[in-house]
Write a protein that holds these residues in place. Structure first.
Motif, PDB file in Angstrom:
ATOM      1  N   HIS A  70       0.850  -1.199   0.000  1.00 29.59           N
ATOM      2  CA  HIS A  70       0.000   0.000   0.000  1.00 29.59           C
ATOM      3  C   HIS A  70       0.889   1.254   0.000  1.00 29.59           C
ATOM      4  CE1 HIS A  70      -3.561  -2.444   1.856  1.00 29.59           C
ATOM      5  NE2 HIS A  70      -3.114  -2.933   0.719  1.00 29.59           N
ATOM      6  N   ALA A  71       0.891   1.952  -1.116  1.00 26.89           N
ATOM      7  CA  ALA A  71       1.841   3.060  -1.320  1.00 26.89           C
ATOM      8  C   ALA A  71       1.355   4.338  -0.631  1.00 26.89           C
ATOM      9  CB  ALA A  71       2.059   3.292  -2.800  1.00 26.89           C
ATOM     10  N   ILE A  72       1.359   4.322   0.690  1.00 25.01           N
ATOM     11  CA  ILE A  72       0.853   5.475   1.446  1.00 25.01           C
ATOM     12  C   ILE A  72       1.905   6.579   1.518  1.00 25.01           C
ATOM     13  CG2 ILE A  72       0.098   6.190   3.760  1.00 25.01           C
ATOM     14  CD1 ILE A  72      -1.186   3.224   3.779  1.00 25.01           C
ATOM     15  N   HIS A  73       3.162   6.184   1.563  1.00 28.51           N
ATOM     16  CA  HIS A  73       4.267   7.148   1.558  1.00 28.51           C
ATOM     17  C   HIS A  73       5.158   6.819   0.365  1.00 28.51           C
ATOM     18  CE1 HIS A  73       3.343   8.066   5.834  1.00 28.51           C
ATOM     19  NE2 HIS A  73       3.020   6.791   5.860  1.00 28.51           N
ATOM     20  N   ALA A  74       5.595   7.849  -0.348  1.00 27.88           N
ATOM     21  CA  ALA A  74       6.489   7.623  -1.486  1.00 27.88           C
ATOM     22  C   ALA A  74       7.574   8.680  -1.488  1.00 27.88           C
ATOM     23  CB  ALA A  74       5.713   7.664  -2.797  1.00 27.88           C
ATOM     24  N   ALA A  75       8.801   8.239  -1.710  1.00 28.66           N
ATOM     25  CA  ALA A  75       9.922   9.179  -1.754  1.00 28.66           C
ATOM     26  C   ALA A  75      10.898   8.708  -2.823  1.00 28.66           C
ATOM     27  CB  ALA A  75      10.626   9.241  -0.397  1.00 28.66           C
ATOM     28  N   LEU A  76      11.385   9.663  -3.623  1.00 24.38           N
ATOM     29  CA  LEU A  76      12.389   9.332  -4.628  1.00 24.38           C
ATOM     30  C   LEU A  76      13.765   9.521  -4.013  1.00 24.38           C
ATOM     31  CD1 LEU A  76      13.174   8.683  -7.596  1.00 24.38           C
ATOM     32  CD2 LEU A  76      13.247  11.170  -7.965  1.00 24.38           C
ATOM     33  N   LEU A  77      14.520   8.432  -3.941  1.00 24.11           N
ATOM     34  CA  LEU A  77      15.865   8.496  -3.358  1.00 24.11           C
ATOM     35  C   LEU A  77      16.875   8.873  -4.442  1.00 24.11           C
ATOM     36  CD1 LEU A  77      15.629   5.216  -1.240  1.00 24.11           C
ATOM     37  CD2 LEU A  77      15.002   7.561  -0.570  1.00 24.11           C
ATOM     38  N   ALA A  86       4.516   1.439   3.445  1.00 29.30           N
ATOM     39  CA  ALA A  86       3.138   1.120   3.811  1.00 29.30           C
ATOM     40  C   ALA A  86       2.990   0.996   5.322  1.00 29.30           C
ATOM     41  CB  ALA A  86       2.712  -0.186   3.150  1.00 29.30           C
ATOM     42  N   GLY A  87       4.045   0.505   6.011  1.00 36.94           N
ATOM     43  CA  GLY A  87       3.833   0.087   7.395  1.00 36.94           C
ATOM     44  C   GLY A  87       2.713  -0.949   7.397  1.00 36.94           C
ATOM     45  N   SER A  88       1.758  -0.813   8.301  1.00 35.65           N
ATOM     46  CA  SER A  88       0.618  -1.737   8.329  1.00 35.65           C
ATOM     47  C   SER A  88      -0.384  -1.417   7.232  1.00 35.65           C
ATOM     48  CB  SER A  88      -0.060  -1.696   9.695  1.00 35.65           C
ATOM     49  OG  SER A  88      -0.519  -0.381   9.964  1.00 35.65           O
ATOM     50  N   PHE A 122       3.296   3.587   9.264  1.00 36.68           N
ATOM     51  CA  PHE A 122       2.063   4.016   8.603  1.00 36.68           C
ATOM     52  C   PHE A 122       1.609   5.366   9.174  1.00 36.68           C
ATOM     53  CE2 PHE A 122      -2.722   3.657   9.207  1.00 36.68           C
ATOM     54  CZ  PHE A 122      -3.043   4.152   7.955  1.00 36.68           C
ATOM     55  N   CYS A 123       1.534   6.359   8.290  1.00 42.50           N
ATOM     56  CA  CYS A 123       1.069   7.708   8.652  1.00 42.50           C
ATOM     57  C   CYS A 123       2.022   8.451   9.595  1.00 42.50           C
ATOM     58  CB  CYS A 123      -0.361   7.689   9.167  1.00 42.50           C
ATOM     59  SG  CYS A 123      -1.509   7.238   7.858  1.00 42.50           S
ATOM     60  N   GLY A 124       3.323   8.225   9.411  1.00 42.66           N
ATOM     61  CA  GLY A 124       4.319   9.117   9.986  1.00 42.66           C
ATOM     62  C   GLY A 124       4.560  10.277   9.023  1.00 42.66           C
ATOM     63  N   GLY A 132      20.901  13.153   2.091  1.00 41.46           N
ATOM     64  CA  GLY A 132      20.003  12.430   1.200  1.00 41.46           C
ATOM     65  C   GLY A 132      19.277  11.274   1.854  1.00 41.46           C
ATOM     66  N   ASN A 133      19.656  10.951   3.096  1.00 41.65           N
ATOM     67  CA  ASN A 133      18.863   9.949   3.802  1.00 41.65           C
ATOM     68  C   ASN A 133      17.506  10.548   4.157  1.00 41.65           C
ATOM     69  OD1 ASN A 133      20.893   8.123   3.612  1.00 41.65           O
ATOM     70  ND2 ASN A 133      21.584   8.316   5.740  1.00 41.65           N
ATOM     71  N   LEU A 134      16.492   9.684   4.218  1.00 47.25           N
ATOM     72  CA  LEU A 134      15.148  10.171   4.522  1.00 47.25           C
ATOM     73  C   LEU A 134      14.852   9.940   6.000  1.00 47.25           C
ATOM     74  CD1 LEU A 134      12.566  11.367   3.132  1.00 47.25           C
ATOM     75  CD2 LEU A 134      11.681   9.017   3.133  1.00 47.25           C
ATOM     76  N   LEU A 135      14.547  11.014   6.707  1.00 49.09           N
ATOM     77  CA  LEU A 135      14.137  10.901   8.101  1.00 49.09           C
ATOM     78  C   LEU A 135      12.638  10.625   8.125  1.00 49.09           C
ATOM     79  CD1 LEU A 135      14.886  11.309  11.144  1.00 49.09           C
ATOM     80  CD2 LEU A 135      14.161  13.698  10.842  1.00 49.09           C
ATOM     81  N   ILE A 136      12.255   9.547   8.805  1.00 48.44           N
ATOM     82  CA  ILE A 136      10.838   9.180   8.912  1.00 48.44           C
ATOM     83  C   ILE A 136      10.499   9.100  10.396  1.00 48.44           C
ATOM     84  CG2 ILE A 136       9.067   7.505   8.263  1.00 48.44           C
ATOM     85  CD1 ILE A 136      10.812   6.527   6.067  1.00 48.44           C
ATOM     86  N   ALA A 137       9.516   9.875  10.836  1.00 42.10           N
ATOM     87  CA  ALA A 137       9.208   9.886  12.262  1.00 42.10           C
ATOM     88  C   ALA A 137       7.705   9.849  12.483  1.00 42.10           C
ATOM     89  CB  ALA A 137       9.808  11.129  12.919  1.00 42.10           C
ATOM     90  N   GLY A 138       7.320   9.187  13.576  1.00 40.81           N
ATOM     91  CA  GLY A 138       5.901   9.011  13.879  1.00 40.81           C
ATOM     92  C   GLY A 138       5.389   7.731  13.249  1.00 40.81           C
ATOM     93  N   GLY A 139       4.115   7.477  13.402  1.00 40.46           N
ATOM     94  CA  GLY A 139       3.526   6.253  12.878  1.00 40.46           C
ATOM     95  C   GLY A 139       2.364   5.835  13.752  1.00 40.46           C
ATOM     96  N   THR A 140       2.043   4.541  13.672  1.00 40.88           N
ATOM     97  CA  THR A 140       0.802   4.061  14.279  1.00 40.88           C
ATOM     98  C   THR A 140       1.072   3.185  15.490  1.00 40.88           C
ATOM     99  OG1 THR A 140      -0.192   4.087  12.086  1.00 40.88           O
ATOM    100  CG2 THR A 140      -1.364   2.863  13.787  1.00 40.88           C
TER     101      THR A 140
END
Ligand code: CU
Length: 642
Positions: A70-77, A86-88, A122-124, A132-140
């Motif tokens: 489930h492509a809820i988050h998308a980032a071009l590296l 997707a997470g969950s 999911f939903c961070g 260029g690293n992607l920081l991802i924070a938060g979630g379910t």
């Protein structure tokens, strides 16, 4: 505050009318022999070279089944691959099973890899770090429970500790009583001791915890501020340690946030843990600040309550988050924020997705981070239709103009708007001005800025989450110079809630995801998450030969000129395109920066000048694109801005 009715323009229409209008359009374009014949005719027409050269072309891609996440988050590296998180994936069963997914998709080779996902992201929120690293924070932390499914009264209890000596740990299942009724905590909690408020008074230590009634049914609801006793304490202990709650009910329970924080390391293609957020956040927005720091705002906390303006900052030097009480400001969830060229101010367009008061935090404005001051930006049409709207920085970013398109009312309202407004943030008193409407009212539009400065608007739906089968098969190219919208080849695959789109290095646009509530026009059959990818090739990919960048420095510095060598037609323009990191129509990264072009001594050689402003071109990786006099862009070459 006073709320204007959307009377300025008549743009609110309902789904039924729009469906009718689209149907009529097909009928005049093709022979009226039925829908199937009309579709075949248009499909044939859309495959013709002349049509593609004018309107572009969509191709549908199905990944092998094991990679359909489930492509809820998308980032071009900056290795050209698309990180699809997707997470969950908004799937309660996957959440219960602890199945959290990330796919790395390479659009150049069409190969995919499954990436081990250490937490439910999911939903961070996300933002690029300077390397260029992607920081991802938060979630379910927990899924929502609808009112009809809540059997036991439950809610947040604030445990208070008046002891000046010691804190206390209460394990999951700790019993609290009120009025002879028993409630149990659903998680461990530690409550600090009281602390001295600068010698004036002592403040009880306190910590929130979720409690649930021991039995189902009526009689356990508590509203208004009420005190709870911890079972088994003597009178003196009970004076020191107790609970307070004002809402223990069988109401709907919202999703709860997570304090997870990871870097996605591009070199090793793995998640690397950082220190956690100071607060759990579900639906936060992350945005880069000066020096590569990242600000996190908004979100629902671990108990599903919207965070009341407590924001925090990540420092890549220490890999840790620090609360920022000096930047206290309330936003609804996933606010659309844009970093302005001066580097110290953020623009809030008014767009957001998810949750929040229908009146608080809805005012667009400029937020000065140097002193936490705010300046309203007025003039926005249909200001009560900002949920699920789409905002983007017009190209080039030097113009400092932001557009907001579409959107709907707070909650699951059927109403949406075709509003298309633009604000020039370089003006002395910036104000939204209206452009021609989008061709349809729309929520969840994708907006992807192309190297030729146009922005491709596609997908979306008229109704909430595509209700009444209101997905839009409609793509438009927006020209920022003329303000005109041109209809392009329609997207085949509908894209509503939880859909994502981004520009690829080769100049195509990738669209993914969509999370309709229902799959039928009557809204009775449950919907299915869309896993088909659709790729749009703009007309410039059918224009014949493209210029090419054959040589460029790997790293460039703001405020300098750097040499490039090119092949093909003479270069007229050049752009640095910052790659997208997008979720819920919120993307704090996407921007296109114009470079000054000077012809060099050798044929095909040029000197490209990059603006000195850090706020305009934050450090990180960019796609360098050169364009010929006809606006045909080269494939991108990755360049690091120091
Ligand atoms: Cu969501």
């Amino acid at each position: 505050m006073t709320r204007r009715k959307p009377t300025r323009r008549r743009r609110l229409r309902n789904a039924a009318v729009i469906t009718g209008a689209v149907g009529a359009l097909v009928a005049v374009n093709g022979p009226v022999v039925g829908a199937a014949a009309a579709d075949a005719y248009t499909s044939y027409q859309r495959d013709q070279a002349g049509y593609k050269a004018e309107h572009g072309h969509w191709d549908t891609v199905e990944l092998p089944e094991e990679y359909r996440a489930h492509a809820i988050h998308a980032a071009l590296l900056h290795n050209g691959k698309v990180l699809l998180v997707a997470g969950s994936g908004n799937d309660a069963q996957d959440f219960e099973a602890g199945t959290f997914r990330t796919i790395l998709y390479d659009p150049a080779t069409e190969e995919s890899t499954e990436i081990p996902t250490p937490a439910d992201l999911f939903c961070g929120g996300h933002a690029y770090l300077p390397d260029g690293n992607l920081l991802i924070a938060g979630g379910t932390r927990k899924y929502e429970v609808l009112a009809g499914e809540v059997t036991r009264s439950a809610g947040v209890l604030t445990v208070k500790n008046e002891s000046r000596v010691s804190g206390i740990n209460l394990p999951e299942g700790t019993e609290f009583t009120r009025d002879g009724k028993t409630y149990r905590t659903t998680e461990d909690v530690s409550v600090p001791p009281a602390h001295d408020m600068s010698g004036v008074m002592w403040m009880a230590g306190q910590q929130d915890v979720w409690i649930e009634a021991e039995e189902e049914g009526d009689g356990y609801d508590v509203t208004g501020s009420e005190q709870f006793q911890l079972a088994g304490l003597d009178a003196e202990q009970a004076r020191n340690l107790y609970g307070q709650a004002d809402s223990i009910t069988r109401d709907k329970q919202d999703y709860g946030g997570l304090d997870a924080s990871y870097e996605f390391d591009v070199a090793s293609e793995r998640y690397v843990r950082t220190d956690p957020l100071t607060m759990s956040r579900w639906y936060p927005t992350l945005i880069g600040l000066a020096g590569g720091k990242v600000l996190a705002v908004s979100g629902l906390d671990q108990h599903g309550k919207i965070i009341q303006g407590d924001n925090e900052v990540f420092d890549p030097a220490t890999s840790s988050w620090t609360a920022s009480p000096e930047l206290q400001r309330y936003f609804p969830t996933y606010p659309s924020l844009f970093r302005l060229a001066d580097g110290n101010r953020l623009f809030y367009s008014g767009s957001n997705s998810g949750y929040g008061s229908d009146v608080e935090g809805r005012q667009p404005g400029v937020w000065d981070l140097t002193d936490n001051t705010w300046t309203d930006v007025d003039g926005l049409a249909d200001p009560e239709f900002n949920e699920t709207s789409t905002s983007f920085l017009l190209a080039p970013a030097q113009d400092q103009k932001v557009a907001i398109v579409g959107g709907g009312a707070v909650g699951d309202s059927e109403d949406s708007t075709a509003r298309f407004d633009v604000v020039d943030l370089t003006a002395a008193s910036p104000r939204y001005e209206m452009l021609a409407d989008y061709p349809s009212p729309a929520r969840y539009l994708s907006a992807v800025t192309l190297p030729d400065d146009t922005t491709l608007l596609s997908g979306g739906s008229v109704g909430y989450r595509g209700n009444h089968q209101s997905d839009l098969h409609l793509t438009n190219s927006f020209d920022p110079e003329t303000g005109a919208l041109t209809e392009m080849a329609p997207n085949e695959v509908g894209r509503n809630y939880h859909s994502t789109a981004l520009l690829l290095p080769d100049g195509r646009v990738l669209t993914m995801g969509s999370d309709p509530l229902y799959s039928d026009a009557d809204d009775t059959v449950p919907g299915k998450f869309e896993t088909r990818i659709e790729l749009y090739s703009p007309p410039y990919l059918y224009a014949g030969d493209r210029p090419a960048v054959t040589g460029a420095p790997a790293e460039v510095t703001r405020g300098t000129t750097f040499p490039v060598s090119t092949a093909g037609a003479a270069v007229a323009e050049a752009r640095l395109m910052r790659p997208s990191a997008v979720t819920h129509q919120t993307d704090t990264e996407q921007r296109s920066i114009a470079l000054d072009v000077t012809a060099g001594a050798e044929p095909g050689s040029y000197d490209l000048g990059l603006d000195a402003a850090e706020g305009l071109t934050p450090s990180g990786w960019y796609m360098l694109v050169v364009l010929d006099a006809d606006g045909v862009p080269s494939p991108a070459r990755w360049v690091h801005v120091a």
